[in-house]
Write an enzyme that holds these catalytic residues in place. Sequence first.
Site, PDB file in Angstrom:
ATOM      1  N   THR A 177       0.769  -1.145  -0.095  1.00 33.82           N
ATOM      2  CA  THR A 177       0.149  -0.110   0.252  1.00 33.82           C
ATOM      3  C   THR A 177       0.473   1.068  -0.026  1.00 33.82           C
ATOM      4  OG1 THR A 177      -2.312   0.554   1.067  1.00 33.82           O
ATOM      5  CG2 THR A 177      -0.633   0.348   2.791  1.00 33.82           C
ATOM      6  N   CYS A 178       0.188   2.450  -0.809  1.00 32.16           N
ATOM      7  CA  CYS A 178       1.403   3.745  -0.744  1.00 32.16           C
ATOM      8  C   CYS A 178       0.329   4.756  -0.354  1.00 32.16           C
ATOM      9  CB  CYS A 178       1.906   3.641  -1.678  1.00 32.16           C
ATOM     10  SG  CYS A 178       1.164   4.148  -3.178  1.00 32.16           S
ATOM     11  N   ARG A 179      -0.401   5.705  -1.163  1.00 34.91           N
ATOM     12  CA  ARG A 179      -0.913   7.121  -1.383  1.00 34.91           C
ATOM     13  C   ARG A 179      -1.944   6.778  -2.046  1.00 34.91           C
ATOM     14  NH1 ARG A 179      -2.165  12.168  -2.720  1.00 34.91           N
ATOM     15  NH2 ARG A 179      -3.148  13.246  -1.703  1.00 34.91           N
ATOM     16  N   TRP A 239      -3.590   4.670   0.956  1.00 38.57           N
ATOM     17  CA  TRP A 239      -3.897   5.457   2.050  1.00 38.57           C
ATOM     18  C   TRP A 239      -5.667   6.480   2.077  1.00 38.57           C
ATOM     19  CZ3 TRP A 239      -3.557   4.917   7.231  1.00 38.57           C
ATOM     20  CH2 TRP A 239      -3.668   6.518   7.920  1.00 38.57           C
TER      21      TRP A 239
END
Length: 124
Positions: free
Chosen positions: A85-87, A114
């Site tokens: 996961t990231c932004r 996110w």
Amino acid sequence: MASAAEHHLPQCNFEEVIRAQNDPNILVIDVREIAELRDTGAIPGSINIPLAEVKMALGSNGVGEDFEAKYLTKKPGKDTEIIFTCRLGRRSGIAQQTALQLGYTRVKNYTGGWLDWEERIKRQ
């Protein structure tokens, strides 16, 4: 813009990330920089391996004991289920491709990242 190949890689959604939090056999890795995590927070239960470190951390150079000391969890096996996961899902997609190239077989990208997580948690 996602490449045609990225569209065929396994993805996951909010509900799968929620399930992963209760499953010790699934590792959620946030590939954002530490400063971003300080600003926004992180998905509970995830570990942080910035994108620039993913290849070294998960590669054969990333010795298990070193991995555990740095990331406070055991180094995943090649068949461990991993959710990146990231932004927004772009960097986590790159991390997913890197892990696949390193021989990991069960990697997914939380494409909402996110921003999706934060929005859905607010609604609960």
